[in-house]
Motif scaffolding. Structure first.
Motif, PDB file in Angstrom:
ATOM      1  N   GLU A   1     -12.483   5.007   0.914  1.00 36.00           N
ATOM      2  CA  GLU A   1     -11.131   4.831   0.822  1.00 36.00           C
ATOM      3  C   GLU A   1     -10.510   3.646  -0.013  1.00 36.00           C
ATOM      4  OE1 GLU A   1      -7.703   3.408   4.349  1.00 36.00           O
ATOM      5  OE2 GLU A   1     -10.086   3.745   4.943  1.00 36.00           O
ATOM      6  N   ALA A   2     -11.435   2.748  -0.296  1.00 34.67           N
ATOM      7  CA  ALA A   2     -10.965   1.704  -1.264  1.00 34.67           C
ATOM      8  C   ALA A   2     -11.135   2.220  -2.641  1.00 34.67           C
ATOM      9  CB  ALA A   2     -11.895   0.556  -1.214  1.00 34.67           C
ATOM     10  N   TYR A   3     -12.181   3.197  -2.904  1.00 34.88           N
ATOM     11  CA  TYR A   3     -12.436   3.543  -3.917  1.00 34.88           C
ATOM     12  C   TYR A   3     -11.124   4.626  -4.349  1.00 34.88           C
ATOM     13  CZ  TYR A   3     -14.225   7.064  -7.613  1.00 34.88           C
ATOM     14  OH  TYR A   3     -14.224   7.771  -8.662  1.00 34.88           O
ATOM     15  N   GLN A   4     -10.752   5.480  -3.502  1.00 36.17           N
ATOM     16  CA  GLN A   4      -9.488   6.286  -3.635  1.00 36.17           C
ATOM     17  C   GLN A   4      -8.311   5.639  -4.119  1.00 36.17           C
ATOM     18  OE1 GLN A   4      -9.823   9.520  -3.960  1.00 36.17           O
ATOM     19  NE2 GLN A   4     -11.797   9.330  -3.650  1.00 36.17           N
ATOM     20  N   ALA A   5      -8.019   4.384  -3.349  1.00 35.44           N
ATOM     21  CA  ALA A   5      -7.077   3.526  -3.760  1.00 35.44           C
ATOM     22  C   ALA A   5      -7.090   2.962  -5.141  1.00 35.44           C
ATOM     23  CB  ALA A   5      -7.056   2.342  -2.770  1.00 35.44           C
ATOM     24  N   TYR A   6      -8.390   2.646  -5.726  1.00 36.90           N
ATOM     25  CA  TYR A   6      -8.599   2.179  -6.868  1.00 36.90           C
ATOM     26  C   TYR A   6      -8.304   3.230  -7.760  1.00 36.90           C
ATOM     27  CZ  TYR A   6     -11.221   0.348 -10.851  1.00 36.90           C
ATOM     28  OH  TYR A   6     -11.498   0.339 -12.429  1.00 36.90           O
ATOM     29  N   LEU A   7      -8.571   4.413  -7.649  1.00 35.99           N
ATOM     30  CA  LEU A   7      -8.175   5.444  -8.425  1.00 35.99           C
ATOM     31  C   LEU A   7      -6.718   5.560  -8.925  1.00 35.99           C
ATOM     32  CD1 LEU A   7     -10.658   8.304  -7.409  1.00 35.99           C
ATOM     33  CD2 LEU A   7     -11.061   6.968  -9.437  1.00 35.99           C
ATOM     34  N   LYS A   8      -6.000   5.203  -7.951  1.00 31.94           N
ATOM     35  CA  LYS A   8      -4.408   5.220  -8.087  1.00 31.94           C
ATOM     36  C   LYS A   8      -3.860   4.160  -9.051  1.00 31.94           C
ATOM     37  CE  LYS A   8      -3.732   7.768  -3.699  1.00 31.94           C
ATOM     38  NZ  LYS A   8      -3.432   7.950  -2.521  1.00 31.94           N
ATOM     39  N   ASN A   9      -4.661   2.906  -8.863  1.00 30.22           N
ATOM     40  CA  ASN A   9      -4.477   1.681  -9.642  1.00 30.22           C
ATOM     41  C   ASN A   9      -5.520   1.022 -10.010  1.00 30.22           C
ATOM     42  OD1 ASN A   9      -2.996  -0.534 -10.283  1.00 30.22           O
ATOM     43  ND2 ASN A   9      -2.512  -1.269  -8.198  1.00 30.22           N
ATOM     44  N   ASN A  10      -5.809   1.185 -11.144  1.00 30.15           N
ATOM     45  CA  ASN A  10      -7.157   0.475 -11.879  1.00 30.15           C
ATOM     46  C   ASN A  10      -6.887  -0.276 -12.911  1.00 30.15           C
ATOM     47  OD1 ASN A  10      -7.305   2.826 -14.128  1.00 30.15           O
ATOM     48  ND2 ASN A  10      -7.380   4.021 -12.241  1.00 30.15           N
ATOM     49  N   ASP A  11      -5.744  -0.774 -13.137  1.00 31.16           N
ATOM     50  CA  ASP A  11      -5.329  -1.690 -14.035  1.00 31.16           C
ATOM     51  C   ASP A  11      -6.195  -2.877 -14.274  1.00 31.16           C
ATOM     52  OD1 ASP A  11      -3.335   0.296 -15.393  1.00 31.16           O
ATOM     53  OD2 ASP A  11      -1.953  -0.879 -14.247  1.00 31.16           O
TER      54      ASP A  11
END
Length: 291
Positions: free
Chosen positions: A111-121
Motif C-alpha cells: 500500500e505504501a509502495y503504491q502511494a510512492y508510485l504516485k508521488n516519488n519526487d
C-alpha cells in the motif's frame, strides 16, 4: 553389510540405471518440475539458474539490532547518495523484489509502495531502506508487488556475558574484546564511509562470514559444563534465517525471473550461504553493480 547400507546401495543403483536408460532411449532429461504452494513451473536443467542479487544493508531508520549506524535519511545529500545507489542496483533489472518484512506485513508495504508510485519526487523514508531503496528499484523496473520474507524469532546474542562459561571462555572473551584481531580491515567507523563504500564493504563474502561468526558461530564456545546454551541460542538465529529462505522459496518464480533481495547484512550473509548451494538460484556478485 547392514540393512541401511544395502538400501542406500540399491537406491544408488536404481538412480544410475534410470539415468542410463533415459540416455539409451533418447529421452530428454533436461527438464524438471519445481513445485511451490501456488504453482508448478517447469524449467530446463540446462538453462541458467534463477539469478539473484542479494544485497545486505544497514538499517536506515529504526532497528532492534544492538548497533545502529547514524544516518540522516531525510538529508539532501543522503537522499542523493541513495538515489545514485538505487540507479546502480536497478541495472540488475529484477522481476521480483524481496525485503526484510514479514509476509504478514506485505499488504501494508505494498500500500505504501503504491502511494510512492504516485508521488516519488522524494524517497519515502517511512520504512527505512525498504522504502528508500526497494521501492525505487521496483519503480524503475515496473514491478507491481514487493514480497516480504522476514520471520521474527527471539534471540539472546548476549548470553555469553550472562552465564558462567565452562566451554571455552578464553576464546570467546578474546574474540568479543577484539573481534577485529583477525580482520583488521573491518575495524572502521561506518559513519565515515560514503554510502556506496559502506555497501561495498558489507557485501563482500569475507565480511559476511565475519557477521555470521560474531553474531552466531562464536556462541558455540559458550555453555555450561554439560550444556549447550550458546549453541542453542545460535541455533535460533540459524533457524530464523532458514525460515526466511523458506519464505523466498514460497514465492512463485519462473526460470526467466530475476530476484533482488534487500535485507540486513547478517540476513544477507545467511541467504548468500544458502544460495551458493541451491539447485535453483545463482548468486550475482553485488560488487558488479556497486560501482
Amino acid at each position: 553389510m547392514t540393512l541401511n547400507y544395502f538400501k542406500a546401495a540399491c537406491l544408488t543403483l536404481l538412480i544410475t540405471l534410470h539415468f542410463s536408460c533415459n540416455l539409451k532411449e533418447g529421452k530428454s532429461s533436461e527438464s524438471e518440475t519445481i513445485s511451490t504452494n501456488t504453482q508448478t513451473d517447469t524449467v530446463k536443467k540446462t538453462a541458467s539458474k534463477i539469478p539473484v542479487l542479494n544485497i545486505g544493508s544497514f538499517h536506515f531508520r529504526f532497528t532492534p539490532d544492538a548497533h545502529k549506524v547514524e544516518f540522516n535519511e531525510e538529508g539532501a545529500s543522503e537522499q542523493a547518495e541513495i538515489r545514485a545507489l538505487n540507479e546502480m542496483l536497478a541495472k540488475f533489472k529484477p522481476t521480483i523484489i524481496c525485503v526484510e518484512r514479514t509476509p504478514e506485513n506485505e499488504a501494508e508495504i505494498n500500500e505504501a509502495y503504491q502511494a510512492y508510485l504516485k508521488n516519488n519526487d522524494k524517497l519515502d523514508s517511512n520504512y527505512g531502506e525498504t522504502s528508500m531503496v526497494a521501492f525505487e528499484i521496483a519503480r524503475l523496473n515496473g514491478i507491481k508487488k514487493i514480497y516480504g520474507i522476514d520471520h521474527h524469532m527471539e534471540y539472546n546474542y548476549n548470553i555469553g556475558n550472562e552465564m558462567v562459561n565452562s566451554i571455552d571462555s578464553l576464546t570467546y572473551n578474546a574474540y568479543i574484546q577484539n573481534p577485529f584481531a583477525h580482520d583488521p580491515e573491518f575495524n572502521v567507523n561506518p559513519e565515515e564511509l560514503s554510502l556506496l563504500d559502506h555497501f561495498k564493504l558489507m557485501n563482500t563474502p569475507k565480511y559476511q562470514d565475519f557477521l555470521m561468526n560474531i553474531n552466531a558461530d562464536i556462541l558455540t564456545y559458550v555453555g555450561s559444563e554439560n550444556g549447550f546454551e550458546g549453541a542453542d541460542e545460535a541455533t535460533k538465529l540459524y533457524q530464523r534465517n532458514l525460515r526466511m529462505f523458506s519464505n523466498i522459496n514460497r514465492i512463485p518464480m519462473k526460470s526467466t525471473d530475476r530476484v533482488f533481495i534487500l535485507s540486513g547484512g547478517l540476513h544477507a550473509a545467511f541467504i548468500a550461504s544458502l544460495m551458493k548451494r541451491s539447485p535453483k538460484y545463482e548468486l550475482v556478485d553485488p560488487l558488479a553493480y556497486l560501482k
